[in-house]
Design a protein around this motif. Sequence first.
Motif, PDB file in Angstrom:
ATOM      1  N   LEU A  22     109.951  60.542  -8.739  1.00 61.28           N
ATOM      2  CA  LEU A  22     110.299  61.495  -7.578  1.00 61.28           C
ATOM      3  C   LEU A  22     111.134  62.474  -7.961  1.00 61.28           C
ATOM      4  O   LEU A  22     112.586  62.097  -8.712  1.00 61.28           O
ATOM      5  CB  LEU A  22     110.963  60.714  -6.343  1.00 61.28           C
ATOM      6  CG  LEU A  22     111.322  61.261  -5.189  1.00 61.28           C
ATOM      7  CD1 LEU A  22     110.046  62.291  -4.596  1.00 61.28           C
ATOM      8  CD2 LEU A  22     111.799  60.568  -4.302  1.00 61.28           C
ATOM      9  N   VAL A  23     111.050  63.589  -7.964  1.00 60.85           N
ATOM     10  CA  VAL A  23     112.005  64.660  -8.655  1.00 60.85           C
ATOM     11  C   VAL A  23     112.487  65.430  -7.384  1.00 60.85           C
ATOM     12  O   VAL A  23     111.642  66.233  -6.848  1.00 60.85           O
ATOM     13  CB  VAL A  23     111.123  65.567  -9.592  1.00 60.85           C
ATOM     14  CG1 VAL A  23     112.203  66.630 -10.251  1.00 60.85           C
ATOM     15  CG2 VAL A  23     110.914  64.865 -10.710  1.00 60.85           C
ATOM     16  N   ARG A  24     113.599  65.601  -7.023  1.00 54.74           N
ATOM     17  CA  ARG A  24     114.406  66.597  -6.053  1.00 54.74           C
ATOM     18  C   ARG A  24     115.038  67.827  -7.022  1.00 54.74           C
ATOM     19  O   ARG A  24     116.135  67.588  -7.255  1.00 54.74           O
ATOM     20  CB  ARG A  24     115.098  65.800  -5.345  1.00 54.74           C
ATOM     21  CG  ARG A  24     114.524  64.932  -4.231  1.00 54.74           C
ATOM     22  CD  ARG A  24     115.729  64.281  -3.243  1.00 54.74           C
ATOM     23  NE  ARG A  24     115.345  63.151  -2.484  1.00 54.74           N
ATOM     24  CZ  ARG A  24     115.178  62.128  -3.110  1.00 54.74           C
ATOM     25  NH1 ARG A  24     115.560  61.740  -4.480  1.00 54.74           N
ATOM     26  NH2 ARG A  24     114.584  61.055  -2.219  1.00 54.74           N
ATOM     27  N   PRO A  25     114.582  68.857  -7.222  1.00 54.48           N
ATOM     28  CA  PRO A  25     115.320  69.848  -7.843  1.00 54.48           C
ATOM     29  C   PRO A  25     116.555  70.322  -6.649  1.00 54.48           C
ATOM     30  O   PRO A  25     116.381  70.259  -5.459  1.00 54.48           O
ATOM     31  CB  PRO A  25     114.103  71.242  -7.907  1.00 54.48           C
ATOM     32  CG  PRO A  25     113.036  70.419  -7.519  1.00 54.48           C
ATOM     33  CD  PRO A  25     113.049  69.238  -6.789  1.00 54.48           C
ATOM     34  N   PRO A  26     117.617  70.631  -7.340  1.00 49.68           N
ATOM     35  CA  PRO A  26     118.716  70.630  -6.424  1.00 49.68           C
ATOM     36  C   PRO A  26     118.682  71.897  -5.774  1.00 49.68           C
ATOM     37  O   PRO A  26     118.059  72.841  -6.160  1.00 49.68           O
ATOM     38  CB  PRO A  26     120.045  70.830  -7.486  1.00 49.68           C
ATOM     39  CG  PRO A  26     119.430  71.134  -8.740  1.00 49.68           C
ATOM     40  CD  PRO A  26     117.789  70.773  -8.601  1.00 49.68           C
ATOM     41  N   SER A  64     110.589  70.576  -1.094  1.00 48.72           N
ATOM     42  CA  SER A  64     111.028  71.080   0.239  1.00 48.72           C
ATOM     43  C   SER A  64     112.144  70.021   0.668  1.00 48.72           C
ATOM     44  O   SER A  64     112.820  70.111   1.754  1.00 48.72           O
ATOM     45  CB  SER A  64     109.858  70.997   1.378  1.00 48.72           C
ATOM     46  OG  SER A  64     109.531  69.590   1.312  1.00 48.72           O
ATOM     47  N   ALA A  65     112.512  69.056  -0.272  1.00 48.85           N
ATOM     48  CA  ALA A  65     113.696  68.449  -0.085  1.00 48.85           C
ATOM     49  C   ALA A  65     113.693  67.600   1.451  1.00 48.85           C
ATOM     50  O   ALA A  65     114.500  67.249   1.906  1.00 48.85           O
ATOM     51  CB  ALA A  65     114.978  68.910  -0.141  1.00 48.85           C
ATOM     52  N   SER A  66     112.271  67.148   1.697  1.00 48.63           N
ATOM     53  CA  SER A  66     112.132  66.716   2.951  1.00 48.63           C
ATOM     54  C   SER A  66     111.309  65.186   2.745  1.00 48.63           C
ATOM     55  O   SER A  66     110.681  64.587   3.716  1.00 48.63           O
ATOM     56  CB  SER A  66     111.181  67.625   3.997  1.00 48.63           C
ATOM     57  OG  SER A  66     110.184  67.803   3.198  1.00 48.63           O
ATOM     58  N   PHE A  67     111.074  64.738   1.520  1.00 51.28           N
ATOM     59  CA  PHE A  67     110.506  63.460   1.280  1.00 51.28           C
ATOM     60  C   PHE A  67     111.081  62.322   2.009  1.00 51.28           C
ATOM     61  O   PHE A  67     112.355  62.293   1.900  1.00 51.28           O
ATOM     62  CB  PHE A  67     110.181  63.446   0.048  1.00 51.28           C
ATOM     63  CG  PHE A  67     109.490  61.949  -0.404  1.00 51.28           C
ATOM     64  CD1 PHE A  67     108.213  62.024  -0.707  1.00 51.28           C
ATOM     65  CD2 PHE A  67     110.043  60.800  -0.900  1.00 51.28           C
ATOM     66  CE1 PHE A  67     107.464  60.838  -0.828  1.00 51.28           C
ATOM     67  CE2 PHE A  67     109.536  59.678  -1.022  1.00 51.28           C
ATOM     68  CZ  PHE A  67     108.096  59.705  -1.338  1.00 51.28           C
ATOM     69  N   CYS A  68     110.305  61.730   2.600  1.00 53.53           N
ATOM     70  CA  CYS A  68     111.041  60.664   3.535  1.00 53.53           C
ATOM     71  C   CYS A  68     110.558  59.151   2.953  1.00 53.53           C
ATOM     72  O   CYS A  68     109.571  58.648   3.025  1.00 53.53           O
ATOM     73  CB  CYS A  68     110.737  60.702   4.965  1.00 53.53           C
ATOM     74  SG  CYS A  68     111.313  59.169   5.786  1.00 53.53           S
ATOM     75  N   PRO A  69     111.612  58.724   1.963  1.00 55.42           N
ATOM     76  CA  PRO A  69     111.062  57.528   1.338  1.00 55.42           C
ATOM     77  C   PRO A  69     110.762  56.196   2.382  1.00 55.42           C
ATOM     78  O   PRO A  69     110.084  55.249   2.066  1.00 55.42           O
ATOM     79  CB  PRO A  69     112.056  56.959   0.437  1.00 55.42           C
ATOM     80  CG  PRO A  69     113.015  58.227   0.277  1.00 55.42           C
ATOM     81  CD  PRO A  69     112.990  59.135   1.499  1.00 55.42           C
ATOM     82  N   ARG A  76     112.294  76.563  -9.031  1.00 57.29           N
ATOM     83  CA  ARG A  76     112.853  75.356  -9.437  1.00 57.29           C
ATOM     84  C   ARG A  76     111.784  74.249  -9.461  1.00 57.29           C
ATOM     85  O   ARG A  76     111.503  73.416 -10.355  1.00 57.29           O
ATOM     86  CB  ARG A  76     113.887  74.864  -8.800  1.00 57.29           C
ATOM     87  CG  ARG A  76     115.334  75.649  -9.413  1.00 57.29           C
ATOM     88  CD  ARG A  76     116.370  75.131  -9.215  1.00 57.29           C
ATOM     89  NE  ARG A  76     116.678  74.913  -7.560  1.00 57.29           N
ATOM     90  CZ  ARG A  76     116.940  75.826  -6.976  1.00 57.29           C
ATOM     91  NH1 ARG A  76     117.445  77.027  -7.622  1.00 57.29           N
ATOM     92  NH2 ARG A  76     117.178  75.797  -5.518  1.00 57.29           N
ATOM     93  N   ASP A 110     105.308  69.496  -3.609  1.00 58.75           N
ATOM     94  CA  ASP A 110     105.551  69.829  -2.235  1.00 58.75           C
ATOM     95  C   ASP A 110     106.481  71.101  -2.305  1.00 58.75           C
ATOM     96  O   ASP A 110     107.741  70.646  -2.720  1.00 58.75           O
ATOM     97  CB  ASP A 110     106.359  68.712  -1.581  1.00 58.75           C
ATOM     98  CG  ASP A 110     106.493  68.811  -0.013  1.00 58.75           C
ATOM     99  OD1 ASP A 110     105.810  70.040   0.366  1.00 58.75           O
ATOM    100  OD2 ASP A 110     107.017  68.095   0.550  1.00 58.75           O
TER     101      ASP A 110
END
Lengths: 445, 221
Positions: free
Chosen positions: B86-90, B69-74, B110, B130
Amino acid sequence: MIACVVLPRADAALARRLFAVSPLLQREGALVFLDDRGLERLHGGPAGLFAAIRRALAPETVLGLALASNRFTAEVAARFLRRPVTVREGEEGLFLSRLPLAALPLPADLARRLQPLGLETLGDFASLPSAGIERRYGQAGVALHRLARGLDARGLLPEREPQELCVERQLDSPVDRLPLLLPALEEAFSRLCPVLTAQGQGATRLALDLALDDVLPDDEAPPSPAAPDASAARNGGAAPRSRRFELSLPDPEDRAPLLLDLLRLELERDPPGAAVVALRLQAPAVAPLARHQNALFGEVARDASRRTEAVARLATLFGPQAVATPRLRRAHRLEERWELPDGAASRASAGPGPSSPAPPSTPLRVLPVPEELVPLTVGGQLTGFRRGRRELRIVRAHGPRRLTGGWWRQPWARDEYELLTPDGALYRVGRDLHAQRWLLFAEAD
Amino acid sequence: MPHPLPRPLPDALLGRLSSGWPALDELLGGGWPPGELTEIVGHGRASLGLAAVRQAQSAGQPAAWVDGSASFCPATAGVDLQALTLVRPPPALGRPERPPRSRRRGPAARALLAADLLLRSRAFGLLVLDLPGGESGGAPPALAAWFRLARQARRAQSVLLLLGDAERAVAGSAAGLTLRAAWRHPSAAAWEPLPPPALEVAVLRRRGGPIERVVVLPAAP
């Protein structure tokens, strides 16, 4: 029966030639012990066994040779008699009785204590009563007394025969396309990798030599690794060209599909340039594989190298930024409190960031791009927002908290609120004071 | 006489991962089950996922988070970022330039691909997926895809937590356990700051177990 061979020196390569005689072999300095149980029909008795040992070694390298029912008798016979000796079972005591006491591996203090007794041969020592030996010299004396009587229960600790980590293959016809070469490579890996696995080893370097079906002038033709006769004949006796492909692996690897993939990529990147007539695949450098022992009811041990490999695959698939580790930093705005390292190729290249914060009470989900909200008012009072098709009705609000910054470059200012909706969701919204619009930044999750 | 079937091993022996809350562990039968797909829906699902990551890290188990969801808040995650994969698919690329094959899929597909690859490595004790929710996530993956992912989790004996949509479950019968999380805010005076909420967790679906139970947890374990 156990055979003992005395070599001129401790020479592993020389000793390994005796694997041709027996698969059970133990080296101990210049001595080599062979177990010939079950090999009587192969060698045809002691004489055949001695002949086989002499065939495997040069005659001048065999300084002593003996066959006995136990290890000590065979060793003493081989060391003290310079001719091949066979000591039959039951005659060990008689055979040893005539040999000097020095044949026993006596500790210095025990030898000093035995000296006043005037013992000269093993037979003299063996004739002493066992009870007295135990009383005077303890268990060490008893063990030596048993050896002197020709009793030795020690077996061999055989070593494993080293297997050559090399596979050669002659192709039926010249292959000039990679898809046609791959089955031959796959077959070569299917022979090489089980050998590696059986030894608990993995290749850290891999070399593929390809003999090419191409005629070059004699002065340009490099030496062939596999020297395929058929190809040489086809080329009128000229030595065929060869190409060598090498892979260096960061970790020991014994998985055939992975090694085949890596080699395929190397061949795709740099094609051989001519039809292939023979190949030789070898692992010139190997290292022990990392193995994990899982407990029956415990947690599964996780392989760090596979983790690194999986992350590297994802980096290849999605780009290095997709697996980069974010670094925390101080900033007013929530969405700027971390950054991704520029050009981060992997997690390993990411430098250490600030220490992780304490567990917060409510983690936030930060929207990648702030979402514009449409305010809903009743009688001039703000009652909620429209987010797409959904309506967020405000049950409670906390704020504002004014944040400003960027005055030296791009000024920004906003009032932030925390809004609670009837379903229990908690949103962080802000009013952009320059653009005069409401934005949704994050939601508690 | 037929041979009796072997009795299943006690849950405590199966290496379950503690959730961080004893009450929730009791609800789950000892902790998050390894080798199963567990789906969490509702507001508060990320809190459960992050608490599981903290527990895995303290137990020395490698953990991965696929941020579909590209919403992970470190900044508010409260986990050891250096120890987390931590993997963020583009995001999908536009039409004019032809994207690589891996980017032609939707965001959810993805994320699923990344999770599948990580599980296949069998190198992670915990994987949190997520999933992008709402309209941005596109069409949800087919049920067969979830069964394939659950099979990979079973082979790897990894705890697989799927943070699905905020409102409805997407993995259906592929999930061995489906939970709904919701924030419960205590009442307070209007001028006071919002007090820390409690997290209510209810079992929506459980394969072979009771579903009527609900626990209320403090926000921080």
